[in-house]
Write a protein that holds these residues in place. Sequence first.
Motif, mmCIF file in Angstrom:
data_model
loop_
_atom_site.group_PDB
_atom_site.id
_atom_site.type_symbol
_atom_site.label_atom_id
_atom_site.label_comp_id
_atom_site.label_asym_id
_atom_site.label_seq_id
_atom_site.Cartn_x
_atom_site.Cartn_y
_atom_site.Cartn_z
ATOM 1 N N THR A 51 29.917 -38.456 17.592
ATOM 2 C CA THR A 51 28.970 -39.584 17.732
ATOM 3 C C THR A 51 29.593 -40.714 18.218
ATOM 4 O OG1 THR A 51 27.720 -38.824 15.752
ATOM 5 C CG2 THR A 51 27.555 -40.945 16.425
ATOM 6 N N ALA A 52 30.802 -40.987 17.693
ATOM 7 C CA ALA A 52 31.607 -41.977 18.520
ATOM 8 C C ALA A 52 31.854 -41.861 19.932
ATOM 9 C CB ALA A 52 32.986 -42.533 17.692
ATOM 10 N N GLU A 53 32.401 -40.645 20.357
ATOM 11 C CA GLU A 53 32.549 -40.371 21.916
ATOM 12 C C GLU A 53 31.503 -40.621 22.526
ATOM 13 O OE1 GLU A 53 34.138 -36.463 22.494
ATOM 14 O OE2 GLU A 53 35.456 -36.288 20.977
ATOM 15 N N MET A 54 30.373 -40.246 22.074
ATOM 16 C CA MET A 54 28.915 -40.435 22.867
ATOM 17 C C MET A 54 28.567 -41.769 23.096
ATOM 18 S SD MET A 54 28.021 -37.322 23.720
ATOM 19 C CE MET A 54 29.558 -36.628 23.727
ATOM 20 N N LYS A 101 26.953 -27.642 1.520
ATOM 21 C CA LYS A 101 27.755 -29.031 0.844
ATOM 22 C C LYS A 101 29.117 -28.840 0.455
ATOM 23 C CE LYS A 101 23.418 -29.761 -1.395
ATOM 24 N NZ LYS A 101 22.578 -29.822 -2.634
ATOM 25 N N ASP A 102 29.756 -27.410 0.327
ATOM 26 C CA ASP A 102 31.281 -27.335 0.163
ATOM 27 C C ASP A 102 32.028 -27.904 1.351
ATOM 28 O OD1 ASP A 102 30.580 -26.477 -2.551
ATOM 29 O OD2 ASP A 102 30.707 -24.350 -1.643
ATOM 30 N N GLU A 103 31.484 -27.722 2.497
ATOM 31 C CA GLU A 103 32.084 -28.148 3.724
ATOM 32 C C GLU A 103 32.027 -29.419 4.039
ATOM 33 O OE1 GLU A 103 32.530 -23.510 5.558
ATOM 34 O OE2 GLU A 103 30.542 -24.725 5.720
ATOM 35 N N LEU A 104 31.169 -30.224 3.584
ATOM 36 C CA LEU A 104 30.801 -31.568 3.934
ATOM 37 C C LEU A 104 32.051 -32.364 4.016
ATOM 38 C CD1 LEU A 104 28.355 -33.413 4.369
ATOM 39 C CD2 LEU A 104 28.417 -34.144 1.774
ATOM 40 N N GLY A 105 32.897 -32.490 3.169
ATOM 41 C CA GLY A 105 34.208 -33.206 3.673
ATOM 42 C C GLY A 105 34.861 -33.077 5.006
ATOM 43 N N THR A 106 34.682 -32.064 5.371
ATOM 44 C CA THR A 106 35.423 -31.492 6.580
ATOM 45 C C THR A 106 34.727 -31.857 7.811
ATOM 46 O OG1 THR A 106 36.800 -29.977 5.447
ATOM 47 C CG2 THR A 106 36.756 -29.514 7.817
ATOM 48 N N ALA A 107 33.169 -31.582 7.609
ATOM 49 C CA ALA A 107 32.450 -31.777 8.631
ATOM 50 C C ALA A 107 32.081 -33.126 8.975
ATOM 51 C CB ALA A 107 31.052 -31.023 8.301
ATOM 52 N N LEU A 108 31.715 -34.008 8.067
ATOM 53 C CA LEU A 108 31.623 -35.212 8.357
ATOM 54 C C LEU A 108 32.566 -36.137 9.288
ATOM 55 C CD1 LEU A 108 30.230 -36.994 5.081
ATOM 56 C CD2 LEU A 108 28.767 -36.190 7.323
ATOM 57 N N PRO A 109 33.814 -35.851 9.283
ATOM 58 C CA PRO A 109 34.575 -36.653 10.051
ATOM 59 C C PRO A 109 34.429 -36.126 11.796
ATOM 60 C CG PRO A 109 35.908 -36.165 8.252
ATOM 61 C CD PRO A 109 34.550 -35.344 8.093
ATOM 62 N N ILE A 110 34.053 -34.793 11.776
ATOM 63 C CA ILE A 110 33.746 -34.273 13.057
ATOM 64 C C ILE A 110 32.516 -34.869 13.632
ATOM 65 C CG2 ILE A 110 33.361 -31.897 14.289
ATOM 66 C CD1 ILE A 110 35.163 -30.662 12.166
ATOM 67 N N VAL A 145 24.349 -32.986 22.076
ATOM 68 C CA VAL A 145 25.257 -33.312 21.091
ATOM 69 C C VAL A 145 25.546 -32.406 19.987
ATOM 70 C CG1 VAL A 145 25.808 -35.375 19.919
ATOM 71 C CG2 VAL A 145 24.914 -35.744 21.988
ATOM 72 N N THR A 146 24.386 -31.646 19.679
ATOM 73 C CA THR A 146 24.154 -30.769 18.259
ATOM 74 C C THR A 146 25.284 -29.733 18.904
ATOM 75 O OG1 THR A 146 22.110 -31.853 17.863
ATOM 76 C CG2 THR A 146 22.744 -29.486 17.096
ATOM 77 N N GLN A 147 25.214 -29.201 20.106
ATOM 78 C CA GLN A 147 25.773 -28.099 20.357
ATOM 79 C C GLN A 147 27.555 -28.289 20.571
ATOM 80 O OE1 GLN A 147 24.723 -24.311 21.306
ATOM 81 N NE2 GLN A 147 23.835 -25.806 19.417
ATOM 82 N N LEU A 148 27.600 -29.499 21.001
ATOM 83 C CA LEU A 148 29.243 -30.176 20.885
ATOM 84 C C LEU A 148 29.469 -30.049 19.597
ATOM 85 C CD1 LEU A 148 31.504 -30.863 22.438
ATOM 86 C CD2 LEU A 148 30.394 -33.430 22.303
ATOM 87 N N MET A 149 28.719 -30.414 18.522
ATOM 88 C CA MET A 149 29.098 -30.488 17.395
ATOM 89 C C MET A 149 29.265 -29.173 16.645
ATOM 90 S SD MET A 149 26.981 -33.709 15.719
ATOM 91 C CE MET A 149 27.253 -35.288 16.231
ATOM 92 N N VAL A 150 28.443 -28.366 16.790
ATOM 93 C CA VAL A 150 28.528 -26.906 16.491
ATOM 94 C C VAL A 150 29.807 -26.467 16.809
ATOM 95 C CG1 VAL A 150 27.570 -24.648 16.615
ATOM 96 C CG2 VAL A 150 25.952 -26.526 16.141
#
Length: 78
Positions: free
Chosen positions: A73-76, A59-68, A16-21
């Motif tokens: 997570t929802a897909e899994m 931290k500057d990219e948190l707003g874009t990263a969290l929805p991904i 799952v981590t690799q999919l997120m990356v």
Amino acid sequence: MEESNYIKIYTGNFIVTQLMVDKLEAVGITAIIKDESESGRLGGFGTFNQGTQELYVNKDELGTALPIVESVTAEMQE
């Protein structure tokens, strides 16, 4: 103690981590993966949490990263 510009956004299995990356890199976010079990193995030590990784982003990219992360997570869970 020095404060980091990175924040942990996910802890889970390496697949799952690799999919997120992959999804994060597709939008230009470079994530950091922390894998203590692999570090321990390379150092000659055993561990109980094999396959568990932590995912960090700036931290500057948190707003874009969290929805991904939430989307994957929802897909899994389906």
